[in-house]
Write a protein that holds these residues in place. Sequence first.
Motif, PDB file in Angstrom:
ATOM      1  N   ALA A 109      58.744  11.849  49.150  1.00  0.00           N
ATOM      2  CA  ALA A 109      57.331  12.260  49.180  1.00  0.00           C
ATOM      3  C   ALA A 109      57.258  13.782  49.238  1.00  0.00           C
ATOM      4  O   ALA A 109      58.229  14.451  49.609  1.00  0.00           O
ATOM      5  CB  ALA A 109      56.646  11.643  50.405  1.00  0.00           C
ATOM      6  N   PRO A 110      56.103  14.359  48.903  1.00  0.00           N
ATOM      7  CA  PRO A 110      55.952  15.818  48.963  1.00  0.00           C
ATOM      8  C   PRO A 110      56.287  16.423  50.331  1.00  0.00           C
ATOM      9  O   PRO A 110      56.735  17.554  50.416  1.00  0.00           O
ATOM     10  CB  PRO A 110      54.488  16.043  48.592  1.00  0.00           C
ATOM     11  CG  PRO A 110      54.141  14.872  47.735  1.00  0.00           C
ATOM     12  CD  PRO A 110      54.912  13.716  48.330  1.00  0.00           C
ATOM     13  N   ASP A 111      56.107  15.648  51.410  1.00  0.00           N
ATOM     14  CA  ASP A 111      56.385  16.181  52.750  1.00  0.00           C
ATOM     15  C   ASP A 111      57.855  16.026  53.162  1.00  0.00           C
ATOM     16  O   ASP A 111      58.221  16.329  54.288  1.00  0.00           O
ATOM     17  CB  ASP A 111      55.466  15.540  53.796  1.00  0.00           C
ATOM     18  CG  ASP A 111      55.737  14.063  54.026  1.00  0.00           C
ATOM     19  OD1 ASP A 111      56.667  13.492  53.407  1.00  0.00           O
ATOM     20  OD2 ASP A 111      55.012  13.451  54.839  1.00  0.00           O
ATOM     21  N   GLY A 112      58.696  15.522  52.246  1.00  0.00           N
ATOM     22  CA  GLY A 112      60.131  15.402  52.520  1.00  0.00           C
ATOM     23  C   GLY A 112      60.578  14.047  53.003  1.00  0.00           C
ATOM     24  O   GLY A 112      61.774  13.775  53.051  1.00  0.00           O
ATOM     25  N   ARG A 113      59.631  13.196  53.376  1.00  0.00           N
ATOM     26  CA  ARG A 113      59.998  11.856  53.837  1.00  0.00           C
ATOM     27  C   ARG A 113      60.210  10.925  52.639  1.00  0.00           C
ATOM     28  O   ARG A 113      59.945  11.289  51.496  1.00  0.00           O
ATOM     29  CB  ARG A 113      58.930  11.313  54.785  1.00  0.00           C
ATOM     30  CG  ARG A 113      58.843  12.128  56.072  1.00  0.00           C
ATOM     31  CD  ARG A 113      57.858  11.558  57.062  1.00  0.00           C
ATOM     32  NE  ARG A 113      56.489  11.686  56.541  1.00  0.00           N
ATOM     33  CZ  ARG A 113      55.430  11.065  57.058  1.00  0.00           C
ATOM     34  NH1 ARG A 113      55.572  10.262  58.090  1.00  0.00           N
ATOM     35  NH2 ARG A 113      54.246  11.239  56.534  1.00  0.00           N
ATOM     36  N   VAL A 114      60.661   9.713  52.915  1.00  0.00           N
ATOM     37  CA  VAL A 114      60.896   8.716  51.866  1.00  0.00           C
ATOM     38  C   VAL A 114      59.559   8.104  51.449  1.00  0.00           C
ATOM     39  O   VAL A 114      58.831   7.558  52.289  1.00  0.00           O
ATOM     40  CB  VAL A 114      61.843   7.593  52.360  1.00  0.00           C
ATOM     41  CG1 VAL A 114      62.013   6.518  51.298  1.00  0.00           C
ATOM     42  CG2 VAL A 114      63.189   8.159  52.775  1.00  0.00           C
ATOM     43  N   GLN A 115      59.245   8.187  50.162  1.00  0.00           N
ATOM     44  CA  GLN A 115      58.053   7.541  49.612  1.00  0.00           C
ATOM     45  C   GLN A 115      58.361   6.098  49.226  1.00  0.00           C
ATOM     46  O   GLN A 115      57.549   5.210  49.414  1.00  0.00           O
ATOM     47  CB  GLN A 115      57.525   8.300  48.394  1.00  0.00           C
ATOM     48  CG  GLN A 115      56.226   7.729  47.862  1.00  0.00           C
ATOM     49  CD  GLN A 115      55.110   7.833  48.892  1.00  0.00           C
ATOM     50  OE1 GLN A 115      54.791   8.914  49.357  1.00  0.00           O
ATOM     51  NE2 GLN A 115      54.522   6.714  49.261  1.00  0.00           N
ATOM     52  N   SER A 116      59.563   5.897  48.662  1.00  0.00           N
ATOM     53  CA  SER A 116      59.955   4.530  48.317  1.00  0.00           C
ATOM     54  C   SER A 116      61.467   4.402  48.363  1.00  0.00           C
ATOM     55  O   SER A 116      62.197   5.353  48.120  1.00  0.00           O
ATOM     56  CB  SER A 116      59.438   4.128  46.939  1.00  0.00           C
ATOM     57  OG  SER A 116      60.054   4.884  45.913  1.00  0.00           O
ATOM     58  N   LEU A 117      61.881   3.196  48.699  1.00  0.00           N
ATOM     59  CA  LEU A 117      63.287   2.792  48.656  1.00  0.00           C
ATOM     60  C   LEU A 117      63.348   1.496  47.877  1.00  0.00           C
ATOM     61  O   LEU A 117      62.658   0.529  48.215  1.00  0.00           O
ATOM     62  CB  LEU A 117      63.834   2.584  50.075  1.00  0.00           C
ATOM     63  CG  LEU A 117      65.152   1.821  50.210  1.00  0.00           C
ATOM     64  CD1 LEU A 117      66.276   2.483  49.426  1.00  0.00           C
ATOM     65  CD2 LEU A 117      65.524   1.668  51.691  1.00  0.00           C
TER      66      LEU A 117
END
Length: 123
Positions: A109-117
Amino acid sequence: MSVADLPEQSLGRVKAGDKEGWLALFADDATVEDPVGPYEWDPEGRGRRGKQEIGAFFDLFSSFQSGFDFEVHDKFTCGDEVAVLVSMHITMKDGTKATTRAINVYKQAPDGRVQSLRSFWNA
């Protein structure tokens, strides 16, 4: 966190049994498809959406495991996604052991976290 770091961060927290740490890696509206497509855990093949469903998924796979380890064999990073070929070594609560090879694709995601796995393995 770099997109290239997501696989080891995610799998490392699963190995440690760190549910809260694992969930913290995910965006609030993230999705997890593990495995991709219909499976007995997800008959419709829609995956888990949002942290509540993703947390319930962690509880599900943790309920039958007493140990987890992994090896990343290869990694390919393109843009905001990284794909890894990984072996996951699982020890069941009854002591039996299994190894699953998978291709895991993480989108950041734009904030550095995982958007999808998305995890591709033979079910």
